[in-house]
Design a protein around this motif. Sequence first.
Motif, PDB file in Angstrom:
ATOM      1  N   VAL A  50      -8.591   5.496  11.392  1.00  0.00           N
ATOM      2  CA  VAL A  50      -9.505   4.227  10.993  1.00  0.00           C
ATOM      3  C   VAL A  50      -9.744   4.316   9.267  1.00  0.00           C
ATOM      4  CG1 VAL A  50     -11.921   3.327  11.122  1.00  0.00           C
ATOM      5  CG2 VAL A  50     -10.731   4.057  13.142  1.00  0.00           C
ATOM      6  N   ASN A  51      -9.748   5.745   8.820  1.00  0.00           N
ATOM      7  CA  ASN A  51     -10.047   5.718   7.376  1.00  0.00           C
ATOM      8  C   ASN A  51      -8.878   5.903   6.382  1.00  0.00           C
ATOM      9  OD1 ASN A  51     -12.919   5.682   7.172  1.00  0.00           O
ATOM     10  ND2 ASN A  51     -12.725   7.406   8.803  1.00  0.00           N
ATOM     11  N   LEU A  52      -7.730   5.868   6.768  1.00  0.00           N
ATOM     12  CA  LEU A  52      -6.429   6.235   6.297  1.00  0.00           C
ATOM     13  C   LEU A  52      -6.151   4.991   5.241  1.00  0.00           C
ATOM     14  CD1 LEU A  52      -4.115   8.050   6.453  1.00  0.00           C
ATOM     15  CD2 LEU A  52      -2.856   6.829   7.965  1.00  0.00           C
ATOM     16  N   ARG A  53      -6.030   5.187   4.133  1.00  0.00           N
ATOM     17  CA  ARG A  53      -6.197   4.044   2.830  1.00  0.00           C
ATOM     18  C   ARG A  53      -4.586   3.705   2.986  1.00  0.00           C
ATOM     19  NH1 ARG A  53      -9.268   6.919  -1.702  1.00  0.00           N
ATOM     20  NH2 ARG A  53      -7.956   5.392  -2.845  1.00  0.00           N
ATOM     21  N   ILE A  54      -4.219   2.789   3.699  1.00  0.00           N
ATOM     22  CA  ILE A  54      -2.807   2.171   3.745  1.00  0.00           C
ATOM     23  C   ILE A  54      -2.894   0.758   3.572  1.00  0.00           C
ATOM     24  CG2 ILE A  54      -1.957   4.408   4.692  1.00  0.00           C
ATOM     25  CD1 ILE A  54      -1.770   2.490   7.444  1.00  0.00           C
ATOM     26  N   PHE A  55      -3.747   0.092   3.258  1.00  0.00           N
ATOM     27  CA  PHE A  55      -3.876  -1.366   3.139  1.00  0.00           C
ATOM     28  C   PHE A  55      -3.991  -1.743   1.496  1.00  0.00           C
ATOM     29  CE2 PHE A  55      -4.704  -1.033   7.545  1.00  0.00           C
ATOM     30  CZ  PHE A  55      -3.741  -2.028   8.026  1.00  0.00           C
ATOM     31  N   PRO A  56      -3.396  -2.540   1.002  1.00  0.00           N
ATOM     32  CA  PRO A  56      -3.561  -2.988  -0.437  1.00  0.00           C
ATOM     33  C   PRO A  56      -4.558  -3.650  -0.964  1.00  0.00           C
ATOM     34  CG  PRO A  56      -2.081  -4.569   0.717  1.00  0.00           C
ATOM     35  CD  PRO A  56      -2.453  -3.566   1.664  1.00  0.00           C
ATOM     36  N   ASP A  57      -5.079  -3.258  -2.196  1.00  0.00           N
ATOM     37  CA  ASP A  57      -6.149  -3.690  -2.714  1.00  0.00           C
ATOM     38  C   ASP A  57      -5.665  -5.040  -3.580  1.00  0.00           C
ATOM     39  OD1 ASP A  57      -4.895  -2.788  -5.258  1.00  0.00           O
ATOM     40  OD2 ASP A  57      -6.477  -1.350  -5.380  1.00  0.00           O
ATOM     41  N   GLU A  58      -6.406  -5.626  -4.574  1.00  0.00           N
ATOM     42  CA  GLU A  58      -6.290  -6.583  -5.365  1.00  0.00           C
ATOM     43  C   GLU A  58      -5.097  -6.559  -6.211  1.00  0.00           C
ATOM     44  OE1 GLU A  58      -9.406  -4.309  -7.206  1.00  0.00           O
ATOM     45  OE2 GLU A  58      -9.215  -5.451  -5.230  1.00  0.00           O
ATOM     46  N   ASN A  59      -4.699  -4.961  -6.645  1.00  0.00           N
ATOM     47  CA  ASN A  59      -3.361  -4.548  -7.556  1.00  0.00           C
ATOM     48  C   ASN A  59      -2.349  -4.166  -6.663  1.00  0.00           C
ATOM     49  OD1 ASN A  59      -5.085  -5.200  -9.877  1.00  0.00           O
ATOM     50  ND2 ASN A  59      -6.287  -3.225  -9.569  1.00  0.00           N
ATOM     51  N   ASP A  60      -2.580  -4.427  -5.384  1.00  0.00           N
ATOM     52  CA  ASP A  60      -1.328  -4.139  -4.488  1.00  0.00           C
ATOM     53  C   ASP A  60      -1.240  -2.568  -4.282  1.00  0.00           C
ATOM     54  OD1 ASP A  60       0.290  -5.196  -2.506  1.00  0.00           O
ATOM     55  OD2 ASP A  60       2.197  -5.038  -3.763  1.00  0.00           O
ATOM     56  N   ILE A  61      -2.280  -1.827  -4.542  1.00  0.00           N
ATOM     57  CA  ILE A  61      -2.244  -0.437  -4.369  1.00  0.00           C
ATOM     58  C   ILE A  61      -2.834  -0.093  -3.158  1.00  0.00           C
ATOM     59  CG2 ILE A  61      -3.160   1.646  -5.383  1.00  0.00           C
ATOM     60  CD1 ILE A  61      -2.820   0.430  -8.109  1.00  0.00           C
ATOM     61  N   MET A  62      -2.353   0.823  -2.475  1.00  0.00           N
ATOM     62  CA  MET A  62      -2.809   1.222  -1.036  1.00  0.00           C
ATOM     63  C   MET A  62      -4.207   1.809  -1.266  1.00  0.00           C
ATOM     64  SD  MET A  62       0.263   1.935   1.664  1.00  0.00           S
ATOM     65  CE  MET A  62       1.160   3.121   0.486  1.00  0.00           C
ATOM     66  N   ASN A  63      -5.475   1.257  -0.949  1.00  0.00           N
ATOM     67  CA  ASN A  63      -6.536   1.704  -1.451  1.00  0.00           C
ATOM     68  C   ASN A  63      -7.508   1.588  -0.499  1.00  0.00           C
ATOM     69  OD1 ASN A  63      -6.816   3.210  -3.766  1.00  0.00           O
ATOM     70  ND2 ASN A  63      -6.903   1.536  -5.065  1.00  0.00           N
ATOM     71  N   PHE A  64      -7.186   0.692   0.481  1.00  0.00           N
ATOM     72  CA  PHE A  64      -8.139   0.054   1.841  1.00  0.00           C
ATOM     73  C   PHE A  64      -7.616   0.760   3.067  1.00  0.00           C
ATOM     74  CE2 PHE A  64      -9.036  -3.274  -1.312  1.00  0.00           C
ATOM     75  CZ  PHE A  64     -10.269  -3.068  -1.668  1.00  0.00           C
TER      76      PHE A  64
END
Length: 150
Positions: A50-64
């Motif tokens: 659930v907490n794995l940060r593999i979704f992109p933020d506004e800069n297309d970096i996997m932070n969410f």
Amino acid sequence: MRVVIQRVSEASVVIENKVVAQIKQGLLVLVGIEDEDTLEDVNWLTSKIVNLRIFPDENDIMNFSVKESNGEIIVVSQFTLHAATKKGNRPSYIKAAKPDIAIPLYENFVKHMEIGLGKQIQTGQFGADMKVSLVNDGPVTIIIDTKNKE
């Protein structure tokens, strides 16, 4: 426990020509359970997923995480994740837990995923012949085994 996590733009599960689960953006989680797995494995693994940060933020970096990106989750039981292929050409599934052990752990896994995500998740059906479809987004595919958590 062993899981294969795939970030998807869509996924579905069909059993006997009926769609039983369907999501848009989120995670498809294939989960395999061994006899030695415990509720401690369930707690650790569901929190990790659930907490794995593999979704992109506004800069297309996997932070969410899936939770932060308001994604959905499908969980599918997959005993073949514990296939032993060292000898011969026919996989052995001797390490996969039998239903009397696997079903309660699988149900706890689903329940803990829902608690961690804060909403209901969708599932396949334990032991059923399922047709799983997905569009892997990225592609992003992560394998986690609770036997290797340290």
